[in-house]
Every structure is written in C-alpha cells, then in structure tokens.
Design an enzyme around this catalytic site. Structure first.
Site, short mmCIF file in Angstrom:
data_model
loop_
_atom_site.label_atom_id
_atom_site.label_comp_id
_atom_site.label_asym_id
_atom_site.label_seq_id
_atom_site.Cartn_x
_atom_site.Cartn_y
_atom_site.Cartn_z
CG HIS A 152 -19.90 -16.50 54.47
ND1 HIS A 152 -20.44 -17.50 53.83
CD2 HIS A 152 -18.35 -16.41 55.20
CE1 HIS A 152 -18.89 -17.15 52.86
NE2 HIS A 152 -17.51 -17.25 53.70
C1 T46 Z 1 -15.87 -18.20 52.13
C2 T46 Z 1 -15.49 -18.15 50.23
C3 T46 Z 1 -14.70 -17.42 50.06
C4 T46 Z 1 -17.20 -28.02 53.77
O1 T46 Z 1 -17.69 -28.92 54.07
N1 T46 Z 1 -16.28 -27.27 53.99
C5 T46 Z 1 -15.94 -26.18 53.86
O2 T46 Z 1 -14.31 -26.12 53.43
C6 T46 Z 1 -16.27 -25.57 52.75
C7 T46 Z 1 -15.81 -24.09 52.84
C8 T46 Z 1 -17.65 -25.29 52.93
N2 T46 Z 1 -18.18 -26.78 52.91
C9 T46 Z 1 -19.90 -26.82 53.40
C10 T46 Z 1 -20.07 -25.75 54.18
C11 T46 Z 1 -22.05 -26.20 53.19
O3 T46 Z 1 -22.55 -26.96 53.79
O4 T46 Z 1 -20.00 -26.75 51.79
C12 T46 Z 1 -21.07 -25.61 51.74
C13 T46 Z 1 -20.84 -24.50 51.02
O5 T46 Z 1 -20.03 -23.41 51.54
P1 T46 Z 1 -20.25 -22.24 51.90
O6 T46 Z 1 -21.65 -21.30 51.41
O7 T46 Z 1 -20.27 -21.46 52.85
O8 T46 Z 1 -19.49 -21.75 50.53
P2 T46 Z 1 -19.55 -20.49 49.33
O9 T46 Z 1 -18.81 -20.68 48.07
O10 T46 Z 1 -20.42 -19.37 50.02
O11 T46 Z 1 -17.89 -19.45 50.59
C14 T46 Z 1 -16.80 -20.27 50.80
C15 T46 Z 1 -16.04 -20.68 52.20
O12 T46 Z 1 -16.96 -21.41 52.38
C16 T46 Z 1 -16.52 -19.15 52.90
O13 T46 Z 1 -15.51 -20.00 53.93
O14 T46 Z 1 -14.96 -17.60 52.69
O15 T46 Z 1 -16.14 -19.36 50.18
#
Ligand code: T46
Length: 140
Positions: free
Chosen positions: A51
């Site tokens: 993303h």
């Molecule tokens: C990024 C990379 C480096 C939350 O509820 N609070 C938070 O602060 C974050 C970061 C995520 N979430 C929830 C949203 C999703 O339901 O945790 C779940 C997993 O998030 P995501 O699939 O976006 O995780 P990554 O590891 O793909 O990405 C993360 C960050 O979301 C993103 O901003 O740049 O790490």
C-alpha cells in the site's frame, strides 16, 4: 528516490559499555512523532505493506534481524535491506511499499507522523498510479 532516504542515527557509547540511540521528533526523525508501532513474529513467506499513504510520513527501523523493503514512487523501484539499529528508512507520502523476508526473530519498529487513519491508505496499485499522476499535475 525523492521522498525516501536512509537516516543514520548517532550511537552514543562504545563496545565496552554498550550503545544508546536517542530519536527525537523534528530532529533525527524529520517529523513530529504521533504514533509508534511494531511488527513481529511474521512468517518468512509473508509479504506485508502493499500500500501507499496519501500524507503519512514514517521511519522504519529494524530492531532485530533483517528485513527487505521494496519502495516504489510510481517511476522508480528500489529494494532496501534494513538490518542495522543505527539506520532508519524514511518513507514519505505517495510511496508504495512492500516488506518481505521477515522471519520469527525480526522486529520492525515504525515511527509515524500521525494517528492511524484507514482513509490515508491507498491499497490498490492502479489507484496509487492514478494518485501519483494527479499529484504530479497539481505540483507542476
Ligand atoms: C505501513 C507499514 C510499514 C491499526 O489498527 N493501527 C495501526 O496503527 C496500524 C499500523 C494498523 N492497524 C490495523 C489495520 C489492519 O487491520 O492493523 C491491521 C494490520 O495493518 P496493515 O495490514 O496495514 O499492516 P502492514 O504491516 O501491512 O502495514 C503497516 C502499516 O499499516 C503501514 O502504515 O506503512 O506497516
């Protein structure tokens, strides 16, 4: 690549007493830090990220082990390996990122410029390319 760079943090100490690294918002970290989160226990075969963010700025630091980050500004792609406690990867807005090559020992720490907001995410690559096009039109 514009909007992404490695930041070298200053280590305080030596091998005899150990090291300390201090990170302050608007100093070593080029924004006011509003949120800190960490990612760990990720199986080797899993890719995360996939993303971009519209406005969010972040610094990624690998606290243990090593992880690869593919960054893409819509024009140029780069792979960066993070494996050093005194290096952080700054990722600004409008950069597609993919994190891979984890392993159970990897801990990835992230400092973010804003609170969590799902509306700031672009999770579709075609939508990301459209966003870049529009952004370039308005900034030229
Ligand atoms: C990024 C990379 C480096 C939350 O509820 N609070 C938070 O602060 C974050 C970061 C995520 N979430 C929830 C949203 C999703 O339901 O945790 C779940 C997993 O998030 P995501 O699939 O976006 O995780 P990554 O590891 O793909 O990405 C993360 C960050 O979301 C993103 O901003 O740049 O790490």
């Amino acid at each position: 690549m514009k909007n992404c760079r490695i930041i070298n943090f200053k280590k305080i100490g030596n091998n005899d007493v150990g090291f300390l690294i201090a990170l302050e918002g608007n100093r070593e970290v080029p924004f006011n830090i509003k949120r800190v989160y960490y990612i760990y226990n990720v199986p080797k075969e899993i890719k995360r990220g996939l993303h971009a963010h519209k406005r969010l700025e972040q610094v990624l630091i690998c606290m243990s082990g090593s992880v690869k980050i593919k960054i893409d500004d819509g024009n140029e792609k780069k792979i960066i390996e993070l494996n050093n406690l005194n290096k952080g990867l700054y990722i600004g807005p409008a950069i597609w990122r993919e994190m891979y090559g984890f392993g159970k020992s990897v801990v990835l720490l992230i400092l973010a410029s804003d609170y969590y907001d799902e509306n700031d995410y672009i999770r579709d690559y075609e939508e990301f390319l459209e966003f870049i096009k529009k952004r370039n039109l308005y900034s030229s």
